[in-house]
Design an enzyme around this catalytic site. Sequence first.
Site, PDB file in Angstrom:
ATOM      1  N   SER A 230      69.279  18.886  62.412  1.00 43.33           N
ATOM      2  CA  SER A 230      67.912  18.190  61.449  1.00 43.33           C
ATOM      3  C   SER A 230      67.714  16.731  62.147  1.00 43.33           C
ATOM      4  O   SER A 230      66.462  16.067  61.454  1.00 43.33           O
ATOM      5  CB  SER A 230      68.232  17.837  60.190  1.00 43.33           C
ATOM      6  OG  SER A 230      68.128  19.479  59.602  1.00 43.33           O
TER       7      SER A 230
ATOM      8  N   LYS B  26      64.031  16.377  62.884  1.00 44.26           N
ATOM      9  CA  LYS B  26      62.854  16.184  61.873  1.00 44.26           C
ATOM     10  C   LYS B  26      62.117  14.725  61.970  1.00 44.26           C
ATOM     11  O   LYS B  26      61.404  14.393  61.454  1.00 44.26           O
ATOM     12  CB  LYS B  26      63.285  16.418  60.510  1.00 44.26           C
ATOM     13  CG  LYS B  26      63.672  17.770  60.134  1.00 44.26           C
ATOM     14  CD  LYS B  26      64.552  17.804  58.801  1.00 44.26           C
ATOM     15  CE  LYS B  26      64.702  19.360  58.758  1.00 44.26           C
ATOM     16  NZ  LYS B  26      65.888  19.647  57.732  1.00 44.26           N
TER      17      LYS B  26
ATOM     18  N   SER C  61      66.420  16.489  53.629  1.00 38.66           N
ATOM     19  CA  SER C  61      66.528  17.008  55.063  1.00 38.66           C
ATOM     20  C   SER C  61      65.696  18.640  54.652  1.00 38.66           C
ATOM     21  O   SER C  61      66.269  19.516  54.890  1.00 38.66           O
ATOM     22  CB  SER C  61      67.507  17.129  55.666  1.00 38.66           C
ATOM     23  OG  SER C  61      67.355  17.593  56.920  1.00 38.66           O
TER      24      SER C  61
ATOM     25  N   LYS D 246      68.361   9.187  60.506  1.00 39.31           N
ATOM     26  CA  LYS D 246      68.479  10.760  59.788  1.00 39.31           C
ATOM     27  C   LYS D 246      69.745  11.147  60.593  1.00 39.31           C
ATOM     28  O   LYS D 246      70.175  11.196  61.486  1.00 39.31           O
ATOM     29  CB  LYS D 246      67.217  11.510  60.781  1.00 39.31           C
ATOM     30  CG  LYS D 246      67.159  12.813  60.401  1.00 39.31           C
ATOM     31  CD  LYS D 246      66.593  13.070  58.924  1.00 39.31           C
ATOM     32  CE  LYS D 246      66.402  14.603  58.318  1.00 39.31           C
ATOM     33  NZ  LYS D 246      67.818  14.925  58.060  1.00 39.31           N
TER      34      LYS D 246
END
Length: 300
Positions: free
Chosen positions: A71, A74, A132, A249
């Site tokens: 993720s 993202k 997320s 992140k």
Amino acid sequence: MITGIPGSRVRRAAAVTVTAGAMLATAALTAAPAQAVTAPTIVAKGGYVMNDANAKTLYTKAADTKRSTGSTTKIMTAKVVLAQPNLNLDAKVTIQKAYSDYVVANNASQAHLIVGDKVTVRQLLYGLMLPSGCDAAYALADKFGSGTTRDARVKSFIGKMNKAASDLHLTNTHFDSFDGIGNGNNYSTPRDLTKIASSAMKNSTFRAVVKTKSYTAKTVTKTGSIRTMNPWTNTNGLLSSYSGTIGVKTGSGPEAGYCLVFAATRGGRTVIGTVLSSTSIPQREADAKKLMTYGFAQLG
């Protein structure tokens, strides 16, 4: 005259001794930082840290080896959205059943968006980056891609992600998904991901989102009433456990392992970096803390 000569020799000898001592002291002082700053050992298979001010490399471990990114993908999703011309962060997006079906089918992390609710682009960015949410990622890709069908719009959006990587001159990065759930061709490197994050952090909205620990969205239901969503909690534990953390992140997956793109500011200096394919959530955070501390030590 004769008695003065030995005295001169003594003074000269003393001066030599003092000078030699000063040189040794200077050498010791010069050597001290190098002895104090020892490159850390991390469990993650790949790692990279740089000085965000000038992109100077501070640490590398397999920094240019391509790996699945989970993720952390993202970050680029958000960057592409925020780069859209005439972006209205308060524009509303209606949540489609397809987004909900997608996260269920993939057992994916989600923001638990409700089908039929109208959610602003700003709220979707929080849903994307904090819990997320792959449903939020899908909604954003569908909103900001071009085409007459959902599949076409998603494909278009992923194309924008790859163009953005190309514009940053990243030769070891490719996206085939909007959220990291790829089809075997979604990869990057610690160095490339760090550069993507550094670029994204230049946007004030992005910075505000990724440093937020918790966010409660109020969405508009089908009937026009206001729904207060359960709070979205940031999956980045560094925000609570490492002083100065400002983002960025997390990511994980069977192929990716445990990943973390991180940034922190101390004393007006910012270090930013990435660890890919660590072994657990606590371990990726421990790896990141080691690298940030090492980075700050080098910056003095």
